[in-house]
Design a protein around this motif. Structure first.
Motif, PDB file in Angstrom:
ATOM      1  N   PRO A 114     -42.320 -33.353  43.823  1.00 23.02           N
ATOM      2  CA  PRO A 114     -43.394 -33.744  44.745  1.00 23.02           C
ATOM      3  C   PRO A 114     -44.643 -32.882  44.631  1.00 23.02           C
ATOM      4  O   PRO A 114     -45.765 -33.406  44.567  1.00 23.02           O
ATOM      5  CB  PRO A 114     -42.729 -33.620  46.116  1.00 23.02           C
ATOM      6  N   ALA A 115     -44.475 -31.562  44.583  1.00 22.42           N
ATOM      7  CA  ALA A 115     -45.658 -30.696  44.473  1.00 22.42           C
ATOM      8  C   ALA A 115     -46.281 -30.799  43.095  1.00 22.42           C
ATOM      9  O   ALA A 115     -47.506 -30.717  42.941  1.00 22.42           O
ATOM     10  CB  ALA A 115     -45.279 -29.247  44.782  1.00 22.42           C
ATOM     11  N   GLY A 116     -45.452 -30.988  42.076  1.00 23.60           N
ATOM     12  CA  GLY A 116     -45.993 -31.165  40.729  1.00 23.60           C
ATOM     13  C   GLY A 116     -46.839 -32.418  40.632  1.00 23.60           C
ATOM     14  O   GLY A 116     -47.930 -32.417  40.043  1.00 23.60           O
ATOM     15  N   ALA A 117     -46.352 -33.507  41.219  1.00 19.45           N
ATOM     16  CA  ALA A 117     -47.106 -34.758  41.203  1.00 19.45           C
ATOM     17  C   ALA A 117     -48.438 -34.602  41.923  1.00 19.45           C
ATOM     18  O   ALA A 117     -49.457 -35.145  41.490  1.00 19.45           O
ATOM     19  CB  ALA A 117     -46.286 -35.865  41.859  1.00 19.45           C
ATOM     20  N   ARG A 118     -48.428 -33.839  43.012  1.00 22.87           N
ATOM     21  CA  ARG A 118     -49.664 -33.673  43.778  1.00 22.87           C
ATOM     22  C   ARG A 118     -50.716 -32.895  43.002  1.00 22.87           C
ATOM     23  O   ARG A 118     -51.891 -33.236  43.021  1.00 22.87           O
ATOM     24  CB  ARG A 118     -49.359 -32.969  45.098  1.00 22.87           C
ATOM     25  N   TRP A 119     -50.297 -31.833  42.328  1.00 23.10           N
ATOM     26  CA  TRP A 119     -51.272 -30.936  41.695  1.00 23.10           C
ATOM     27  C   TRP A 119     -51.469 -31.193  40.210  1.00 23.10           C
ATOM     28  O   TRP A 119     -52.246 -30.489  39.571  1.00 23.10           O
ATOM     29  CB  TRP A 119     -50.889 -29.488  41.976  1.00 23.10           C
ATOM     30  N   MET A 120     -50.803 -32.219  39.674  1.00 22.66           N
ATOM     31  CA  MET A 120     -51.073 -32.643  38.296  1.00 22.66           C
ATOM     32  C   MET A 120     -51.459 -34.115  38.296  1.00 22.66           C
ATOM     33  O   MET A 120     -50.933 -34.920  37.541  1.00 22.66           O
ATOM     34  CB  MET A 120     -49.857 -32.386  37.404  1.00 22.66           C
ATOM     35  N   GLY A 121     -52.404 -34.456  39.144  1.00 21.65           N
ATOM     36  CA  GLY A 121     -52.883 -35.827  39.232  1.00 21.65           C
ATOM     37  C   GLY A 121     -54.048 -36.094  38.287  1.00 21.65           C
ATOM     38  O   GLY A 121     -54.629 -35.175  37.710  1.00 21.65           O
ATOM     39  N   GLN A 122     -54.389 -37.350  38.162  1.00 25.29           N
ATOM     40  CA  GLN A 122     -55.484 -37.748  37.273  1.00 25.29           C
ATOM     41  C   GLN A 122     -56.817 -37.166  37.710  1.00 25.29           C
ATOM     42  O   GLN A 122     -57.717 -36.949  36.904  1.00 25.29           O
ATOM     43  CB  GLN A 122     -55.584 -39.273  37.230  1.00 25.29           C
ATOM     44  N   GLU A 123     -56.953 -36.900  39.015  1.00 22.22           N
ATOM     45  CA  GLU A 123     -58.246 -36.435  39.520  1.00 22.22           C
ATOM     46  C   GLU A 123     -58.409 -34.921  39.418  1.00 22.22           C
ATOM     47  O   GLU A 123     -59.463 -34.380  39.699  1.00 22.22           O
ATOM     48  CB  GLU A 123     -58.400 -36.860  41.001  1.00 22.22           C
ATOM     49  N   THR A 124     -57.356 -34.210  38.992  1.00 25.07           N
ATOM     50  CA  THR A 124     -57.420 -32.755  38.889  1.00 25.07           C
ATOM     51  C   THR A 124     -56.932 -32.301  37.518  1.00 25.07           C
ATOM     52  O   THR A 124     -55.824 -31.769  37.384  1.00 25.07           O
ATOM     53  CB  THR A 124     -56.577 -32.073  39.980  1.00 25.07           C
ATOM     54  N   PRO A 125     -57.736 -32.515  36.481  1.00 26.16           N
ATOM     55  CA  PRO A 125     -57.292 -32.125  35.133  1.00 26.16           C
ATOM     56  C   PRO A 125     -57.422 -30.643  34.893  1.00 26.16           C
ATOM     57  O   PRO A 125     -56.893 -30.134  33.919  1.00 26.16           O
ATOM     58  CB  PRO A 125     -58.207 -32.914  34.215  1.00 26.16           C
TER      59      PRO A 125
END
Length: 206
Positions: free
Chosen positions: A195-206
């Protein structure tokens, strides 16, 4: 706890991811250009380098993202993200250091040119050299992950995986022809499944 830094910073996201893995409450304040210039007395009193992130924990504050990861992992009474076994712990610290000193520096020119589209980074020879150096370092990571132990230091997720996961995210988000690295791709997708990985490795935060 408070975190000073903008979420577009990969180093700030390391700290936020760790806090969320540990279930620790925090507040975040926007610092770092273009949101808030850190080169002001208020911020420099916390970090004289004028860089994000800064962690504030009561009357204590510190900077340097990987050092903050170690501090948080030590603070977590479960001990889940930093092994107590000396050899495993040594390898976690090894990979944290490698991420900061060996993996990150080569990507600078390529990321500015290809991901951020900064017109000041338009020298094709330097782009190619940056990509080549970066690819070489990623090859080291691929070889380590290909041993099939699950995470970078054995079967358990640690703070080293947070740092390396975000580095992998930047690798896959930067548009250029990449060699096939199946172990790294699998590792990256599994980290994004957290869950935290998905949040902080999103398309909007490269």
């Amino acid at each position: 706890m408070r975190v000073l830094g903008r979420v577009t910073s990969i180093n700030v996201r390391k700290v936020l991811w760790a806090l969320e893995e540990m279930g620790l409450a925090y507040e975040r304040e926007d610092w770092g250009l273009p949101l808030a210039d850190p080169n002001v007395p208020e911020f420099l009193a916390r970090n004289p380098n004028g860089q994000v992130p800064v962690l504030i924990d009561g009357d204590f504050s510190m900077w340097e993202s990987n050092a903050i990861l170690v501090y948080l992992a030590e603070k977590d009474v479960s001990g889940a993200l930093l092994p107590t076994d000396l050899r495993s712990r040594g390898h976690v610290l090894q990979w944290l250091g490698w991420q900061a000193t060996e993996l990150n520096p080569p990507w600078g020119y390529a990321v500015n040119a290809l991901l951020r589209r900064n017109p000041d980074y338009s020298d094709h020879a330097q782009i190619d050299a940056s990509v080549a150096r970066w690819t070489g370092k990623m090859g080291i990571l691929e070889a380590a992950l290909a041993k099939g132990e699950g995470f970078i230091v054995g079967a358990d997720f640690t703070i080293a995986d947070i740092a390396l996961g975000l580095s992998c995210h930047r690798w896959f988000m930067t548009p250029f022809d990449k060699p096939v690295m199946p172990a790294t791709e699998d590792y990256y997708q599994r980290l994004r499944g957290r869950p935290a990985g998905a949040r902080w490795m999103g398309q909007e935060t490269p």
